[in-house]
Design a protein around this motif. Structure first.
Motif, PDB file in Angstrom:
ATOM      1  N   GLY A 466       1.655 -17.531   0.248  1.00  0.00           N
ATOM      2  CA  GLY A 466       0.720 -17.026  -0.763  1.00  0.00           C
ATOM      3  C   GLY A 466      -0.352 -16.098  -0.224  1.00  0.00           C
ATOM      4  N   ILE A 467      -0.343 -15.833   1.084  1.00  0.00           N
ATOM      5  CA  ILE A 467      -1.310 -14.904   1.687  1.00  0.00           C
ATOM      6  C   ILE A 467      -0.538 -13.635   2.031  1.00  0.00           C
ATOM      7  CG2 ILE A 467      -2.878 -14.501   3.636  1.00  0.00           C
ATOM      8  CD1 ILE A 467      -3.886 -16.773   1.895  1.00  0.00           C
ATOM      9  N   HIS A 468      -0.970 -12.500   1.479  1.00  0.00           N
ATOM     10  CA  HIS A 468      -0.233 -11.248   1.663  1.00  0.00           C
ATOM     11  C   HIS A 468      -1.077 -10.216   2.394  1.00  0.00           C
ATOM     12  CE1 HIS A 468       3.011 -12.846  -0.765  1.00  0.00           C
ATOM     13  NE2 HIS A 468       2.051 -13.421  -1.468  1.00  0.00           N
ATOM     14  N   PRO A 469      -0.987 -10.226   3.725  1.00  0.00           N
ATOM     15  CA  PRO A 469      -1.809  -9.290   4.497  1.00  0.00           C
ATOM     16  C   PRO A 469      -1.301  -7.862   4.381  1.00  0.00           C
ATOM     17  CG  PRO A 469      -1.052 -11.141   5.860  1.00  0.00           C
ATOM     18  CD  PRO A 469      -0.248 -11.136   4.603  1.00  0.00           C
ATOM     19  N   VAL A 470      -2.212  -6.928   4.629  1.00  0.00           N
ATOM     20  CA  VAL A 470      -1.862  -5.514   4.693  1.00  0.00           C
ATOM     21  C   VAL A 470      -2.791  -4.901   5.738  1.00  0.00           C
ATOM     22  CG1 VAL A 470      -3.425  -5.040   2.741  1.00  0.00           C
ATOM     23  CG2 VAL A 470      -1.699  -3.350   3.370  1.00  0.00           C
ATOM     24  N   ILE A 471      -2.279  -3.954   6.504  1.00  0.00           N
ATOM     25  CA  ILE A 471      -3.124  -3.301   7.510  1.00  0.00           C
ATOM     26  C   ILE A 471      -3.391  -1.870   7.061  1.00  0.00           C
ATOM     27  CG2 ILE A 471      -3.331  -2.639   9.944  1.00  0.00           C
ATOM     28  CD1 ILE A 471      -1.442  -4.918  10.645  1.00  0.00           C
ATOM     29  N   TYR A 472      -4.665  -1.527   6.940  1.00  0.00           N
ATOM     30  CA  TYR A 472      -5.061  -0.181   6.526  1.00  0.00           C
ATOM     31  C   TYR A 472      -5.671   0.578   7.693  1.00  0.00           C
ATOM     32  CZ  TYR A 472      -4.821  -1.694   1.591  1.00  0.00           C
ATOM     33  OH  TYR A 472      -4.410  -2.142   0.375  1.00  0.00           O
ATOM     34  N   ASP A 473      -5.493   1.888   7.686  1.00  0.00           N
ATOM     35  CA  ASP A 473      -6.245   2.698   8.643  1.00  0.00           C
ATOM     36  C   ASP A 473      -7.598   3.046   8.019  1.00  0.00           C
ATOM     37  OD1 ASP A 473      -6.003   4.860   6.941  1.00  0.00           O
ATOM     38  OD2 ASP A 473      -4.542   5.933   8.186  1.00  0.00           O
ATOM     39  N   GLU A 474      -8.368   3.855   8.722  1.00  0.00           N
ATOM     40  CA  GLU A 474      -9.729   4.166   8.258  1.00  0.00           C
ATOM     41  C   GLU A 474      -9.723   4.868   6.902  1.00  0.00           C
ATOM     42  OE1 GLU A 474     -12.771   3.328   9.538  1.00  0.00           O
ATOM     43  OE2 GLU A 474     -11.523   2.031  10.798  1.00  0.00           O
ATOM     44  N   THR A 475      -8.634   5.577   6.593  1.00  0.00           N
ATOM     45  CA  THR A 475      -8.596   6.339   5.342  1.00  0.00           C
ATOM     46  C   THR A 475      -8.064   5.515   4.176  1.00  0.00           C
ATOM     47  OG1 THR A 475      -6.323   7.108   5.631  1.00  0.00           O
ATOM     48  CG2 THR A 475      -8.059   8.415   6.698  1.00  0.00           C
ATOM     49  N   GLY A 476      -7.624   4.295   4.465  1.00  0.00           N
ATOM     50  CA  GLY A 476      -7.081   3.463   3.396  1.00  0.00           C
ATOM     51  C   GLY A 476      -5.573   3.575   3.278  1.00  0.00           C
ATOM     52  N   ALA A 477      -4.947   4.306   4.188  1.00  0.00           N
ATOM     53  CA  ALA A 477      -3.479   4.382   4.170  1.00  0.00           C
ATOM     54  C   ALA A 477      -2.905   3.158   4.870  1.00  0.00           C
ATOM     55  CB  ALA A 477      -3.021   5.655   4.872  1.00  0.00           C
ATOM     56  N   GLU A 478      -1.780   2.659   4.336  1.00  0.00           N
ATOM     57  CA  GLU A 478      -1.159   1.476   4.933  1.00  0.00           C
ATOM     58  C   GLU A 478      -0.483   1.817   6.251  1.00  0.00           C
ATOM     59  OE1 GLU A 478       0.212  -0.607   0.814  1.00  0.00           O
ATOM     60  OE2 GLU A 478       1.357  -1.155   2.605  1.00  0.00           O
ATOM     61  N   ILE A 479      -0.667   0.956   7.218  1.00  0.00           N
ATOM     62  CA  ILE A 479       0.025   1.121   8.490  1.00  0.00           C
ATOM     63  C   ILE A 479       1.266   0.235   8.414  1.00  0.00           C
ATOM     64  CG2 ILE A 479      -0.114   0.677  10.970  1.00  0.00           C
ATOM     65  CD1 ILE A 479      -3.062   1.359  10.833  1.00  0.00           C
ATOM     66  N   SER A 480       2.417   0.850   8.633  1.00  0.00           N
ATOM     67  CA  SER A 480       3.641   0.089   8.396  1.00  0.00           C
ATOM     68  C   SER A 480       3.972  -0.804   9.578  1.00  0.00           C
ATOM     69  CB  SER A 480       4.798   1.037   8.119  1.00  0.00           C
ATOM     70  OG  SER A 480       4.884   1.957   9.185  1.00  0.00           O
ATOM     71  N   LYS A 481       4.788  -1.820   9.296  1.00  0.00           N
ATOM     72  CA  LYS A 481       5.142  -2.745  10.370  1.00  0.00           C
ATOM     73  C   LYS A 481       6.056  -2.051  11.373  1.00  0.00           C
ATOM     74  CE  LYS A 481       8.952  -5.149   8.048  1.00  0.00           C
ATOM     75  NZ  LYS A 481       9.361  -6.417   7.464  1.00  0.00           N
TER      76      LYS A 481
END
Ligand code: WTA
Length: 701
Positions: A466-481
């Motif tokens: 139930g926890i869905h992490p996401v990694i963003y760069d400084e601009t708010g773009a997603e950094i892919s796995k």
């Protein structure tokens, strides 16, 4: 110079995209034996807790609790991002941890207290006895006029009276705010003031590293500090480490200070009905360090929080009522609240409480305790693992305990320390969960589900169910796995364990945790409000997260968060100090330790006396935990042309790294002077890359 050039280039791109090079580790599988007995064996559990089933998936946790009145709405987002969970439900945390366990487990141990002196016997407290003691304390607190919504501050050591008093508050809806016992009286005082408590509950003394500490002295300082800040404390309630005997030298203040054991005489055998409280009522405050000097009071709810720690204790820690579970953390931190007290008791566990230092009197102590009490689930922090490994690498072999599962929490664990934990402590039998989370998040964010996922040293695993992490760069773009890039880890969705707000500071709550990636402040849709954890992280191709450490100005010392501003303001209480800058330094055992640079006022000669007083100031204002490893008196701080102290340059010097290009500073010459002072004449830099949290240190100004 190649290194400097590379650094600049990266800074130009974006700091959050710094590539992190680390060796992929191999997997370790849970044993068939572990899997066969595990509470959570459904291999589809992460899908069942997928966003398609959000928020209803969390009913599974709420349904582990006993509700006085059922909830109507799972998640109410109308006051985004102040989420409300299980709205309409009426519940009591003390009832869920005690009363409902009595019929089946009344005569089973709830807590086994192990005093630090090895000759002192353990104290076993059954669920029935715990129920009785909690009721008596609740009667006492009610008798003092305390009621739901009032705040009470505790400054208690690791003794059964701490969870007893917590549960007594929970029974009435009084909001408890426990300040870590090792924090100074002043630190306690500022937290009393922030929470607006009129009652402080403390203990006369406790054992730590072989001596009986006079703890009551801190209460007097705390009350004075709170008063200076504008908050009066009417009563100080003092537990006695040895009931009936006063083990502190500090006198009791007539009319203000009372012994709990005296007051309790009037409440023997009394029962207090657990109050049916709204699910979204506050259960407790837990203060944590942030980028400014002012501590943040994370406010946790009753229903959501309890559901989350109950569910994760059952599925991740794999606690069954028959297990003997030992979490070596201190209840004064969030780990203790969630995973010594509320989560384990709501699962009818037997939870071990150890008063003292893990290495007292020697590094075999934890393993002796584990053997004697039949502990089969063990939970601790990397700093303790490193210390026990350093002092007694072969010690676990001497003892016949058997762990089925083990947990690590609080800081990143190096694969090497992880392997010692696995091979020696767990004897290659126990699974390990590396649980990543924060004070603010109530419970686990990143972890494997132990019977389902393979373990990978140094990575916490995927998001918890139930926890869905996401990694963003400084601009708010997603950094892919699998991209090999790091960024700011956030959680896409709300979850029941998340704090409700920062006590008395709604704006700071929104600003600190949501503002950076929220695009529409008016939105009531949770999808617009990713929660920013404040950690740098990267996600490998297999979906596992590796946490790199704090990206704000917070130093994680032995798994405890200390704000740089707190340390620097402590230094500035020494009148001769003009400027202070603190930086984190890598430490073999504690992970990070603070190192302090100070500039003295004009005309003041640098002296050892000033250094000693700076160290003392840190111990007094924050606590011994903030004691700097070194204090350097420098001629001037390295500064930008706009006058900002370049902590990053100091961090590079302290960590024996290349300082990079400093020619743009206002005073570049001072850098070499400081470097020589700290490192000596010869260059002793290492070429190894700095860990991300240190490399990025000092960016948040
Ligand atoms: C760090 C403690 C790597 C992280 C529960 C986080 C970790 C901060 C881990 C919160 C872990 C905690 N791996 N880092 N397993 N667990 N951290 O509030 O930087 O005392 O932001 O909560 O500890 O510390 P706090």
């Amino acid at each position: 110079m190649a290194k400097t050039a590379k650094k600049e280039e990266l800074t130009d791109v974006t700091e959050a995209q710094i590539a992190v090079h680390w060796k992929e580790e191999g997997y370790y599988q849970p044993s068939e034996k572990f899997i066969a007995q595990a509470n959570m064996r459904d291999t589809h559990i992460l899908e069942k807790f997928g966003l398609a089933n959000f928020p209803d998936c969390f009913r599974a946790y709420a349904d582990m609790l006993t509700w006085f009145e059922p909830y109507r709405t799972v998640l109410d987002t109308s006051d985004a991002p102040f989420w409300k969970w299980f709205v309409g439900g009426k519940i009591n945390a003390s009832y869920n941890c005690l009363d409902r366990n009595l019929a089946k487990y009344g005569s089973k141990a709830a807590f086994i207290f192990v005093p630090e002196p090895e000759a002192e016997p353990d104290a076993t407290i059954t669920y029935q006895q715990l129920h009785t003691r909690v009721n008596e304390v609740a009667a006492l607190l009610r008798g003092l006029g305390l009621k739901a919504g009032d705040r009470v501050t505790f400054h208690m050591p690791m003794v059964p009276e701490l969870p007893i008093t917590m549960l007594a508050c929970a029974r009435l809806g009084i909001i408890h705010s426990q300040v870590f016992g090792g924090f100074s009286g002043q630190a306690c005082g500022s937290r009393i003031q922030d929470s607006g408590s009129r009652v402080l509950i403390t203990m006369d003394s406790y054992w730590r590293n072989g001596s009986l500490v006079d703890h009551k002295a801190n209460a007097d300082i705390a009350v004075r500090t709170a008063k200076d800040l504008g908050q009066d404390v009417d009563k100080v309630l003092v537990w006695q480490r040895y009931p009936g005997k006063y083990s502190a030298k500090t006198p009791m203040v007539p009319g203000r200070d009372f012994f709990m054991n005296d007051l309790l005489k009037d409440h023997k055998g009394k029962n207090v009905e657990p109050v049916a409280l709204p699910s979204e009522g506050p259960l407790f405050l837990m203060y944590s360090s942030g980028t400014t000097g002012k501590p943040k009071g994370a406010q946790h709810s009753i229903g959501g929080y309890l559901a989350y720690v109950t569910g994760t204790s059952r599925w991740i820690l794999d606690i069954h009522p028959e297990d003997v579970y030992w979490c070596m953390a201190d209840i004064g931190w969030i780990t203790g609240h969630s995973y010594i007290v509320y989560g384990p008791l709501a699962n009818a566990a037997t939870s071990v409480l150890y008063e003292g230092v893990p290495t007292f009197p020697d590094a075999g102590r934890p393993w002796r305790i584990a053997e004697r009490l039949g502990v089969n689930i063990f939970h601790t922090a990397p700093t303790a693992i490193r210390m026990l490994r350093k002092l007694g690498p072969q010690e676990p072999r001497k003892y016949k305990y058997r762990f089925k599962s083990m947990t690590t929490v609080g800081e990143p664990i190096e694969p090497e320390a992880w392997r010692w934990y696995y091979d020696e402590v767990g004897k290659r039998e126990a699974v390990i969960t590396d649980t990543w989370w924060l004070t603010e998040t109530g419970g686990f964010l990143g972890t494997t589900v132990p019977a389902i996922h393979a373990m990978k040293p140094g990575s916490c695993g995927p998001g918890a169910p139930g926890i869905h992490p996401v990694i963003y760069d400084e601009t708010g773009a997603e950094i892919s796995k699998g991209s090999g890039k790091a960024g700011n880890i956030c959680i896409r969705n709300p979850w029941p364990g998340l704090m409700q707000t920062l006590w008395g500071d709604r704006d700071r709550y929104v600003k600190t945790y949501f503002a950076k990636y929220n695009k529409d402040p008016r939105s009531k849709d949770w999808r617009d409000w990713p929660f920013m954890c404040g950690d740098g992280a990267m996600q490998a191709a297999d979906g596992y997260y590796r946490i790199l450490g704090r990206i704000d100005d917070v130093i994680n010392v032995a798994g405890h968060r200390l704000g740089t501003k707190e340390i620097e303001s402590a230094c500035l209480t020494v009148p001769e100090v003009a400027e202070a800058a603190v930086v984190p330094v890598q430490d073999e055992v504690k992970g990070r330790v603070p190192e302090v640079y100070i500039a003295v006022k004009p005309g003041v000669p640098p002296s050892q006396d000033v250094i000693d007083r700076v160290i003392k100031a840190n111990e007094e204002v924050i606590g011994k935990i903030a004691r700097p490893k070194h204090v350097y008196i420098v001629p001037d701080m390295p500064k930008t042309r706009s006058g900002k102290i370049m902590r990053r340059v100091l961090a590079a010097i302290s960590n024996r790294r290349d300082v990079g290009d400093v020619t743009t500073l206002a005073n570049p010459d001072v850098v070499e002077q400081i470097r020589t002072m700290v490192q000596g004449k010869d260059t002793v830099t290492t070429r190894e890359e700095l860990p991300e949290d240190i490399a990025k240190f000092g960016q948040v100004e």
